[in-house]
Design a protein around this motif. Structure first.
Motif, PDB file in Angstrom:
ATOM      1  N   GLN A 123      -6.242   3.136   5.049  1.00 43.27           N
ATOM      2  CA  GLN A 123      -5.171   3.145   4.053  1.00 43.27           C
ATOM      3  C   GLN A 123      -5.719   3.111   2.629  1.00 43.27           C
ATOM      4  O   GLN A 123      -5.317   3.908   1.770  1.00 43.27           O
ATOM      5  N   GLN A 148      -7.515   6.302   1.637  1.00 40.35           N
ATOM      6  CA  GLN A 148      -6.596   7.408   1.378  1.00 40.35           C
ATOM      7  C   GLN A 148      -5.914   7.250   0.016  1.00 40.35           C
ATOM      8  O   GLN A 148      -5.806   8.211  -0.751  1.00 40.35           O
ATOM      9  N   ALA A 181       0.399   3.921  -3.001  1.00 43.90           N
ATOM     10  CA  ALA A 181       0.241   5.350  -2.701  1.00 43.90           C
ATOM     11  C   ALA A 181       1.165   6.172  -3.595  1.00 43.90           C
ATOM     12  O   ALA A 181       0.760   7.209  -4.142  1.00 43.90           O
ATOM     13  N   ARG A 200      -2.640  -6.542   8.451  1.00 42.16           N
ATOM     14  CA  ARG A 200      -3.208  -5.248   8.825  1.00 42.16           C
ATOM     15  C   ARG A 200      -4.521  -5.417   9.584  1.00 42.16           C
ATOM     16  O   ARG A 200      -5.347  -6.246   9.221  1.00 42.16           O
ATOM     17  N   TRP A 249       0.811  -1.228   0.000  1.00 43.18           N
ATOM     18  CA  TRP A 249       0.000   0.000   0.000  1.00 43.18           C
ATOM     19  C   TRP A 249       0.835   1.264   0.000  1.00 43.18           C
ATOM     20  O   TRP A 249       0.408   2.303  -0.510  1.00 43.18           O
ATOM     21  N   ILE A 250       2.075   1.193   0.500  1.00 41.58           N
ATOM     22  CA  ILE A 250       2.971   2.334   0.330  1.00 41.58           C
ATOM     23  C   ILE A 250       3.344   2.468  -1.144  1.00 41.58           C
ATOM     24  O   ILE A 250       3.366   3.574  -1.700  1.00 41.58           O
TER      25      ILE A 250
END
Length: 307
Positions: free
Chosen positions: A88, A91, A59, A80, A55-56
């Motif tokens: 997450q 966003q 992003a 998670r 997910w980083i």
């Protein structure tokens, strides 16, 4: 037939490598860029320079791409907490302008949990069911109201259920080979059902189970998108197929039997066989992330014949 690029960064890929592949995915007209969610390599790969977080990564890609869909096959439920995951994903969806999709699975690779100190519960499927209820429940709660959940594994009390995704409904993907519980879970929560690394015959059988479960749950079988994930190895001739197969440590004949391999014509023909049993989307598992010529060949000689 939608073709999506599916990567396995735990085998060895930096963010910059993934960004290059994602931009090629967009420039070449593919539908989406997806990645796995693993923290430890598998097989003979050295895994260098080390794992990247799913997910980083997404992003970052959300801000550096404009068109392609972005998602996971599959986010590991063991990594998670569901409330945190809902934040997450929402966003990243906002950061992308509404292009995110969430594939969510139970988690299965015990060694990576041991390597990074992540609890590996015995009962993962029941946890996954609660996670799906929580994530989708938080997103669907109207602004100004609260969400609570009291389950066996998770408890949320009066959550403000914020932030909301940019999309009205983030597509949820559920997948697997399970004959009973997996179809039932897909019938309740999935917008898309994916079966990974399956034959045409096994695909048809599993799609039938999911359709039946959906109808039992009061949905139409066609309410879901049905998809496959298959390793891809395409070459202009046998020598190029063999070279690409060797680069990922596989044999051409094995790849032809178990994936999408061979000449563009061979691959188009096999994709047609999956389409005939209900698949409308294929995630092409690309294992050599430095071979951008491979993506260009697929786009020009395979994808062009499917539109």
């Amino acid at each position: 037939m939608d073709l999506r690029i599916f990567t396995e960064p735990q085998q060895g890929a930096s963010y910059d490598t993934l960004l290059t592949v994602a931009k090629a995915t967009e420039d070449l007209g593919f539908d989406a860029f997806f990645r796995s969610d693993h923290y430890l390599r598998m097989g003979a790969s050295d895994g260098l320079p080390g794992p990247t977080d799913a997910w980083i990564t997404l992003a970052g890609l959300a801000r550096e791409t404009r068109r392609i869909r972005l998602g996971t096959l599959m986010t590991a439920g063991t990594f998670r907490l569901p409330g945190v995951l809902a934040i997450q994903v929402a966003q990243v969806d906002q950061m992308s302008g509404g292009r995110v999709e969430l594939g969510l699975g139970a988690g299965w690779y015990e060694e990576e949990h041991t390597a990074y100190g992540i609890p590996f519960p015995k009962e993962k499927f029941a946890r996954l069911e609660e996670q799906l209820a929580i994530v989708t429940g938080l997103w669907s709660t109207p602004v100004g109201r609260t969400f609570s959940h009291s389950g066996t594994h998770y408890h949320l009390q009066d959550s403000p259920a914020l932030p909301k995704p940019a999309q009205k409904k983030v597509p949820v993907l559920i997948g697997g080979h399970g004959a009973k519980r997996t179809p039932q879970l897909a019938a309740r929560y999935a917008d898309e059902f994916n079966i990974p690394f399956a034959s045409v015959e096994d695909t048809e059988r599993q799609f039938g189970r999911v359709r039946a479960a959906a109808e039992e749950h009061g949905r139409k079988g066609d309410d879901l998108v049905y998809s496959n994930a298959l390793v891809v190895c395409v070459g202009k001739d046998d020598a190029e197929v063999a070279r690409r197969a060797a680069a990922i440590g596989r044999e051409p004949d094995e790849l032809r039997a178990n994936g999408l391999a061979g000449s563009p014509a061979e691959v188009v023909d096999k994709i047609g066989r999956y389409a005939s049993v209900g698949s409308s989307r294929i995630y092409l598992q690309v294992l050599d992330l430095h071979d951008l010529d491979h993506l260009e060949l697929i786009a020009s000689e395979v994808q062009s014949q499917l539109s």
